[in-house]
Design an enzyme around this catalytic site. Structure first.
Site, PDB file in Angstrom:
ATOM      1  N   PHE A  74       4.039  13.029  -1.101  1.00 35.31           N
ATOM      2  CA  PHE A  74       4.256  11.577  -1.274  1.00 35.31           C
ATOM      3  C   PHE A  74       4.575  11.255  -0.056  1.00 35.31           C
ATOM      4  O   PHE A  74       3.839  10.061   0.587  1.00 35.31           O
ATOM      5  CB  PHE A  74       5.052  11.309  -2.215  1.00 35.31           C
ATOM      6  CG  PHE A  74       5.260   9.571  -2.330  1.00 35.31           C
ATOM      7  CD1 PHE A  74       4.410   8.809  -2.944  1.00 35.31           C
ATOM      8  CD2 PHE A  74       6.396   9.149  -1.782  1.00 35.31           C
ATOM      9  CE1 PHE A  74       4.752   7.682  -3.136  1.00 35.31           C
ATOM     10  CE2 PHE A  74       6.786   7.706  -1.841  1.00 35.31           C
ATOM     11  CZ  PHE A  74       5.764   6.890  -2.399  1.00 35.31           C
ATOM     12  N   ASP A  75       5.748  11.387   0.603  1.00 38.29           N
ATOM     13  CA  ASP A  75       6.199  10.642   1.819  1.00 38.29           C
ATOM     14  C   ASP A  75       5.164  11.151   3.063  1.00 38.29           C
ATOM     15  O   ASP A  75       5.195  10.319   4.097  1.00 38.29           O
ATOM     16  CB  ASP A  75       7.657  10.995   1.980  1.00 38.29           C
ATOM     17  CG  ASP A  75       8.008  12.035   1.782  1.00 38.29           C
ATOM     18  OD1 ASP A  75       7.401  12.983   1.025  1.00 38.29           O
ATOM     19  OD2 ASP A  75       9.112  12.614   2.005  1.00 38.29           O
ATOM     20  N   THR A  76       4.769  12.254   3.111  1.00 35.76           N
ATOM     21  CA  THR A  76       3.965  12.730   4.052  1.00 35.76           C
ATOM     22  C   THR A  76       2.647  11.931   4.255  1.00 35.76           C
ATOM     23  O   THR A  76       2.290  11.364   5.332  1.00 35.76           O
ATOM     24  CB  THR A  76       3.498  14.184   3.850  1.00 35.76           C
ATOM     25  OG1 THR A  76       4.821  15.070   4.154  1.00 35.76           O
ATOM     26  CG2 THR A  76       2.374  14.670   5.350  1.00 35.76           C
TER      27      THR A  76
END
Length: 439
Positions: free
Chosen positions: A203-205
């Site tokens: 998600f954060d990548t």
């Protein structure tokens, strides 16, 4: 507190507002963390109370835990001020962050792993550029030169390999996508969330890749980080999911689906003054110089070795190139400093000579019987690189107007001890400061 949800909007944070008026939300995603949750949250809360100059809210996001994590979190929310807890029926760190960040009314949202592997002293440097409006997202980086990291060789290898793949396949500029220590301006994050598909570890990548492709500014902070030996991340499954996520992002990027509205500073970014004219003029002169070089090289190659033909062709065309760019690209007229400009421009000639000579040596070693046309093809590539260097040298040094104006001003400031009236030199015979201007 007003919020702006448009990515292209002006910064919602005002630097003149009192520090305590700002609100930072820290999300701690958890799944079956009953053994460490209470200790970590109490430690985080105590640190923020003592050291953090802004209002804060700690949100424990329970990802469908099956142990007593929810009960522990609920007790902490009742015990500690500025701590709350939310429960999700499905697992996934990305799902938890999406839910909390998407409904937050804070100025800045962030998250950190429950084990607090990252030193808390990096938290204020993480969020400060966001609160000031300087940056849009911020990440802790274990791969930063200033970081102090303690972890096993297996995790180190996986992390470095993963980030190397992001840089080589997706042209990522940030250094560490996996560190569980990130923050973002809430208005920016909300504008990105709808385009982020992953619900778990990628998600954060994906959020960072999307932000970078949208022209947003990502701030990196070196961190102190100690590996958690009790980490229960399924490495094999996470690697597979990350590879799938990278493929999905690459496919979307190629189709143009990742393009989002960008901030005004990106939309309004323009070339430096006169750069458009200079690039156009330099390109035209460059094409003519290249044609002349190729023609001269072919003629001389019939009479001399390749190295001699290359050197003579470069020398002649370099003189003509510098003179043409002096007059037409950078607007310098008159004979004053003409020889000096040629000498300084000769540095670009030497760079081109070294590159092209090395290229000829490589061609000769790799294909001893290469034709003259094959030599020319290799030389064109070498000269293309030399051309970029030539333009930069001319713009920032040889014909930089500030440099010439400073020298002219220094000359004019010298005291005049002559009492006789010397006839003035004709204006057309010298380079006047106003003539050293950009078209």
């Amino acid at each position: 507190m007003s919020q702006t949800t448009a990515l292209a909007g002006q910064p919602a944070l005002q630097a003149t507002a009192p520090a305590r008026a700002r609100l930072v939300e820290i999300v701690v995603p958890v799944y079956n963390e009953e053994h460490v949750l209470a200790q970590s949250v109490r430690r985080l809360h105590a640190y923020l109370v003592e050291n953090f100059p802004y209002r804060f809210q700690i949100t424990i996001a329970d990802n469908a835990s099956t142990d007593t994590t929810w009960q522990v979190a609920d007790a902490l929310a009742a015990e500690l001020p500025d701590v709350r807890v939310v429960h999700l029926d499905q697992k996934g760190r990305g799902r938890a962050l999406r839910h909390v960040w998407g409904t937050s009314d804070a100025d800045v949202v962030s998250y950190m792993d429950v084990d607090l592997s990252t030193g808390l002293d990096a938290f204020l440097p993480l969020v400060a550029p966001l609160l000031s409006g300087h940056s849009d997202l911020a990440i802790g980086s274990r791969l930063h030169r200033g970081s102090a990291v303690v972890r096993g060789p297996k995790r180190e290898f996986i992390s470095r390999t993963y980030n190397l793949m992001l840089r080589t396949t997706l042209a990522a500029k940030f250094s560490d996508a996996q560190c569980g220590f990130k923050a973002g301006r809430t208005d920016v994050v909300k504008a990105l969330l709808d385009s982020v598909e992953d619900q778990t570890w990628f998600f954060d990548t994906e959020l960072l890749l999307l932000a970078e492709r949208s022209g947003l500014r990502i701030h990196e902070v070196p961190v102190d980080w100690v590996d958690d030996p009790d980490s229960r991340v399924d490495i094999v499954r996470t690697v597979k999911d990350d590879l799938k996520g990278m493929w999905r992002v690459a496919r979307k990027a190629l189709s143009g689906a990742t393009r989002l509205p960008v901030p005004p500073r990106v939309q309004q970014a323009q070339l430096p003054p006169a750069m458009r004219w200079q690039l156009s003029s330099f390109a035209v002169i460059g094409v003519l110089s290249t044609v002349a070089y190729l023609a001269l090289y072919l003629v001389l190659r019939q009479l001399t070795p390749a190295v001699v033909a290359n050197g003579l062709s470069l020398f002649v065309t370099a003189i003509a190139n510098t003179a043409a760019n002096r007059r037409f690209t950078f607007g310098v007229t008159g004979s004053r400093d003409a020889l000096k400009h040629q000498v300084e421009g000769g540095i670009a000639f030497l760079i081109g000579l070294v590159l092209s000579t090395a290229t000829l040596a490589v061609v000769k070693a790799a294909a001893p019987g290469a034709s003259h046309l094959a030599e020319l093809a290799a030389l064109v590539g070498a000269n293309a690189l030399a051309t970029v260097v030539r333009f930069l040298l001319m713009r920032v040094w040889v014909f930089n107007p500030k440099r010439h104006q400073a020298r002219h001003a220094a000359a004019n400031s010298q005291p005049n001890f002559h009492t006789s009236h010397t006839p003035q030199t004709s204006p057309t015979s010298q380079t006047r400061p106003q003539e050293l201007k950009h078209r």
